[in-house]
Motif scaffolding. Structure first.
Motif, mmCIF file in Angstrom:
data_model
loop_
_atom_site.group_PDB
_atom_site.id
_atom_site.type_symbol
_atom_site.label_atom_id
_atom_site.label_comp_id
_atom_site.label_asym_id
_atom_site.label_seq_id
_atom_site.Cartn_x
_atom_site.Cartn_y
_atom_site.Cartn_z
ATOM 1 N N LYS A 93 14.634 15.508 -16.963
ATOM 2 C CA LYS A 93 15.207 14.204 -16.588
ATOM 3 C C LYS A 93 14.151 13.102 -16.504
ATOM 4 O O LYS A 93 14.362 11.995 -16.961
ATOM 5 C CB LYS A 93 15.941 14.323 -15.251
ATOM 6 N N PHE A 94 13.003 13.426 -15.879
ATOM 7 C CA PHE A 94 12.036 12.357 -15.594
ATOM 8 C C PHE A 94 10.765 12.410 -16.459
ATOM 9 O O PHE A 94 9.888 11.557 -16.332
ATOM 10 C CB PHE A 94 11.651 12.385 -14.113
ATOM 11 N N GLY A 95 10.615 13.461 -17.277
ATOM 12 C CA GLY A 95 9.524 13.495 -18.254
ATOM 13 C C GLY A 95 8.200 14.074 -17.801
ATOM 14 O O GLY A 95 7.315 14.350 -18.616
ATOM 15 N N LYS A 96 8.019 14.238 -16.487
ATOM 16 C CA LYS A 96 6.735 14.745 -15.977
ATOM 17 C C LYS A 96 6.873 15.054 -14.491
ATOM 18 O O LYS A 96 7.948 14.842 -13.900
ATOM 19 C CB LYS A 96 5.637 13.709 -16.178
ATOM 20 N N LEU A 97 5.799 15.539 -13.879
ATOM 21 C CA LEU A 97 5.772 15.730 -12.423
ATOM 22 C C LEU A 97 4.385 15.351 -11.900
ATOM 23 O O LEU A 97 3.368 15.824 -12.423
ATOM 24 C CB LEU A 97 6.055 17.205 -12.073
ATOM 25 N N ASP A 98 4.352 14.477 -10.893
ATOM 26 C CA ASP A 98 3.071 14.049 -10.313
ATOM 27 C C ASP A 98 2.858 14.572 -8.901
ATOM 28 O O ASP A 98 1.725 14.686 -8.437
ATOM 29 C CB ASP A 98 3.006 12.513 -10.230
ATOM 30 N N VAL A 99 3.957 14.826 -8.188
ATOM 31 C CA VAL A 99 3.848 15.163 -6.761
ATOM 32 C C VAL A 99 4.791 16.316 -6.430
ATOM 33 O O VAL A 99 5.969 16.287 -6.813
ATOM 34 C CB VAL A 99 4.246 13.952 -5.875
ATOM 35 N N LEU A 100 4.282 17.314 -5.737
ATOM 36 C CA LEU A 100 5.126 18.391 -5.197
ATOM 37 C C LEU A 100 5.037 18.353 -3.683
ATOM 38 O O LEU A 100 3.925 18.342 -3.123
ATOM 39 C CB LEU A 100 4.640 19.762 -5.690
ATOM 40 N N MET B 116 0.854 -1.201 0.000
ATOM 41 C CA MET B 116 0.000 0.000 0.000
ATOM 42 C C MET B 116 0.889 1.248 0.000
ATOM 43 O O MET B 116 2.091 1.166 0.146
ATOM 44 C CB MET B 116 -0.909 0.004 1.243
ATOM 45 N N ASN B 117 0.273 2.401 -0.154
ATOM 46 C CA ASN B 117 1.014 3.674 -0.219
ATOM 47 C C ASN B 117 2.110 3.635 -1.286
ATOM 48 O O ASN B 117 3.185 4.186 -1.107
ATOM 49 C CB ASN B 117 1.657 4.031 1.129
ATOM 50 N N ARG B 118 1.847 2.974 -2.400
ATOM 51 C CA ARG B 118 2.867 2.855 -3.439
ATOM 52 C C ARG B 118 2.875 4.091 -4.325
ATOM 53 O O ARG B 118 1.847 4.740 -4.522
ATOM 54 C CB ARG B 118 2.606 1.611 -4.296
ATOM 55 N N LEU B 119 4.054 4.403 -4.846
ATOM 56 C CA LEU B 119 4.203 5.559 -5.736
ATOM 57 C C LEU B 119 4.852 5.122 -7.051
ATOM 58 O O LEU B 119 5.565 5.899 -7.678
ATOM 59 C CB LEU B 119 5.050 6.638 -5.048
ATOM 60 N N ASP B 120 4.605 3.867 -7.453
ATOM 61 C CA ASP B 120 5.237 3.364 -8.678
ATOM 62 C C ASP B 120 4.877 4.243 -9.872
ATOM 63 O O ASP B 120 3.714 4.603 -10.065
ATOM 64 C CB ASP B 120 4.778 1.917 -8.950
ATOM 65 N N GLY B 121 5.888 4.598 -10.650
ATOM 66 C CA GLY B 121 5.663 5.388 -11.865
ATOM 67 C C GLY B 121 5.496 6.878 -11.622
ATOM 68 O O GLY B 121 5.362 7.650 -12.564
ATOM 69 N N LYS B 122 5.474 7.305 -10.362
ATOM 70 C CA LYS B 122 5.278 8.737 -10.057
ATOM 71 C C LYS B 122 6.622 9.462 -10.032
ATOM 72 O O LYS B 122 7.652 8.895 -9.674
ATOM 73 C CB LYS B 122 4.616 8.926 -8.688
ATOM 74 N N VAL B 123 6.567 10.750 -10.360
ATOM 75 C CA VAL B 123 7.734 11.623 -10.234
ATOM 76 C C VAL B 123 7.400 12.683 -9.186
ATOM 77 O O VAL B 123 6.360 13.343 -9.266
ATOM 78 C CB VAL B 123 8.065 12.310 -11.576
ATOM 79 N N ALA B 124 8.288 12.807 -8.208
ATOM 80 C CA ALA B 124 8.030 13.751 -7.104
ATOM 81 C C ALA B 124 9.147 14.779 -7.012
ATOM 82 O O ALA B 124 10.323 14.447 -7.199
ATOM 83 C CB ALA B 124 7.930 12.988 -5.781
ATOM 84 N N PHE B 125 8.779 16.021 -6.700
ATOM 85 C CA PHE B 125 9.774 17.057 -6.400
ATOM 86 C C PHE B 125 9.595 17.471 -4.943
ATOM 87 O O PHE B 125 8.468 17.774 -4.503
ATOM 88 C CB PHE B 125 9.595 18.287 -7.301
ATOM 89 N N LEU B 126 10.720 17.520 -4.201
ATOM 90 C CA LEU B 126 10.649 17.890 -2.788
ATOM 91 C C LEU B 126 11.594 19.055 -2.528
ATOM 92 O O LEU B 126 12.809 18.953 -2.781
ATOM 93 C CB LEU B 126 11.069 16.731 -1.887
ATOM 94 N N SER B 127 11.071 20.157 -2.011
ATOM 95 C CA SER B 127 11.949 21.283 -1.650
ATOM 96 C C SER B 127 12.548 21.040 -0.269
ATOM 97 O O SER B 127 11.937 20.382 0.585
ATOM 98 C CB SER B 127 11.167 22.606 -1.675
ATOM 99 N N GLY B 128 13.752 21.557 -0.052
ATOM 100 C CA GLY B 128 14.386 21.440 1.264
ATOM 101 C C GLY B 128 14.644 20.012 1.679
ATOM 102 O O GLY B 128 14.563 19.679 2.863
ATOM 103 N N ALA B 129 14.971 19.163 0.702
ATOM 104 C CA ALA B 129 15.066 17.725 0.997
ATOM 105 C C ALA B 129 16.500 17.214 1.076
ATOM 106 O O ALA B 129 16.744 16.016 0.964
ATOM 107 C CB ALA B 129 14.264 16.924 -0.023
#
Ligand code: NAD
Length: 267
Positions: free
Chosen positions: A80-87, A1-14
């Motif tokens: 690099k990753f082609g898209k963005l799904d999560v900020l 559960m809580n899987r993020l397969d195939g998603k692209v995420a950007f995280l500030s301050g990480a």
């Protein structure tokens, strides 16, 4: 559960702290992660650790207070990753001074990082999240790092509390705005209690100073008593909540605040 397969995420301050732990957990959950921070060396190291563990990561220099910096970070991520799904709007600073003690420059810095940084991040990511949202059953996602100090008052730092209260309502308001506009973007906030990161250590020093001592261990113990669960939080406690909010398991959540505070606000 809580899987993020195939998603692209950007995280500030990480580069470190809660953001660093979240980037690692997101990569373990199957996401490709882009990390933006001011701390270039630490950020590159975090990205390397993710890759060494078999994940895919990118580090980009980012100052969240700069629109141009956000534009470059988004370009690099999508290139690099082609898209963005999560900020994840995670970058934040703490000041630890009272209303009388904080200077105008310190207040302006808090606003620039904790508020303007979130607004600019949301705006920069929006075109990409609008594009990816309709391609996924539960849409794309924004997770904003607020705080329990954005829900209840903070005797340590009322100015920080003011910025985090702003993040709390910006989250709800953007969830409403994007819903009205028909964007498939879920926006939620997370509200940590005291988490033992660099910022957490800073709060012990502030509390000790307010108690007229240098005894940070005593201040740590005082803070501990505010958490009925009997311990302070660690970065992974919050990372798990962020991964949940970013995942399809939170597909019916938007405009909500997830409180992960060891019971602090139950008082
Ligand atoms: P931290 O200080 O360990 O990490 C914050 C990161 O943000 C650092 O890597 C720092 O370099 C980066 N950063 C600061 N200013 C930046 C800027 N202008 N541009 C880009 N990056 C910048 O803190 P943390 O404890 O991991 O906090 C993460 C978030 O969680 C913050 O928004 C904080 O307010 C929130 N939070 C923390 C706690 C806690 O107890 N630690 C509690 C509630 C909320």
């Amino acid at each position: 559960m809580n899987r993020l397969d195939g998603k692209v995420a950007f995280l500030s301050g990480a580069a470190r702290g809660i953001g660093g732990a979240t980037a690692k957990l997101m990569a373990q959950a199957g996401a490709k992660v882009a990390i933006g921070d001011l701390l270039d060396e630490r950020g590159r190291q975090t990205a390397k650790e993710i890759e060494a563990a078999g994940g895919q990561a990118l580090y980009v220099s980012l100052d969240v207070t700069s629109e141009a910096s956000w534009a470059a970070a988004m370009d690099a991520t999508v290139k690099k990753f082609g898209k963005l799904d999560v900020l994840v709007n995670n970058a934040g600073i703490f000041n630890g001074k009272g209303v009388e003690e904080a200077s105008l420059d310190e207040w302006n810095r808090l606003v620039a990082v904790n508020l303007t940084g979130v607004v600019l991040g949301t705006r920069a990511a929006l075109p990409h999240l609008k594009e990816s949202g309709p391609k996924s059953e539960h849409g794309s996602a924004i997770v904003n790092l607020a705080s329990i100090a954005g829900l209840v008052g903070s005797q340590l730092d009322p100015l920080y509390s003011l910025t985090k209260g702003g993040v709390t309502l910006f989250t709800k308001s953007t969830a409403l705005e994007f819903g009205r506009k028909g964007y498939k973007i879920r926006v939620n906030s997370i509200h940590p209690g005291l988490i033992e990161t660099d910022m957490g250590q800073q709060t012990f020093a502030m509390r000790a100073r307010q108690q007229g001592t240098n005894d940070t261990e005593k201040a740590r113990q005082t803070t501990l008593t505010l958490h009925p669960i009997g311990r302070l939080g660690v970065a992974d406690d919050i990372a798990k909540g962020i991964v949940f909010l970013a995942s399809d398991d939170a597909g019916f959540m938007t405009g909500a605040g997830l409180v992960v505070d060891g019971g602090w606000t139950a008082h």
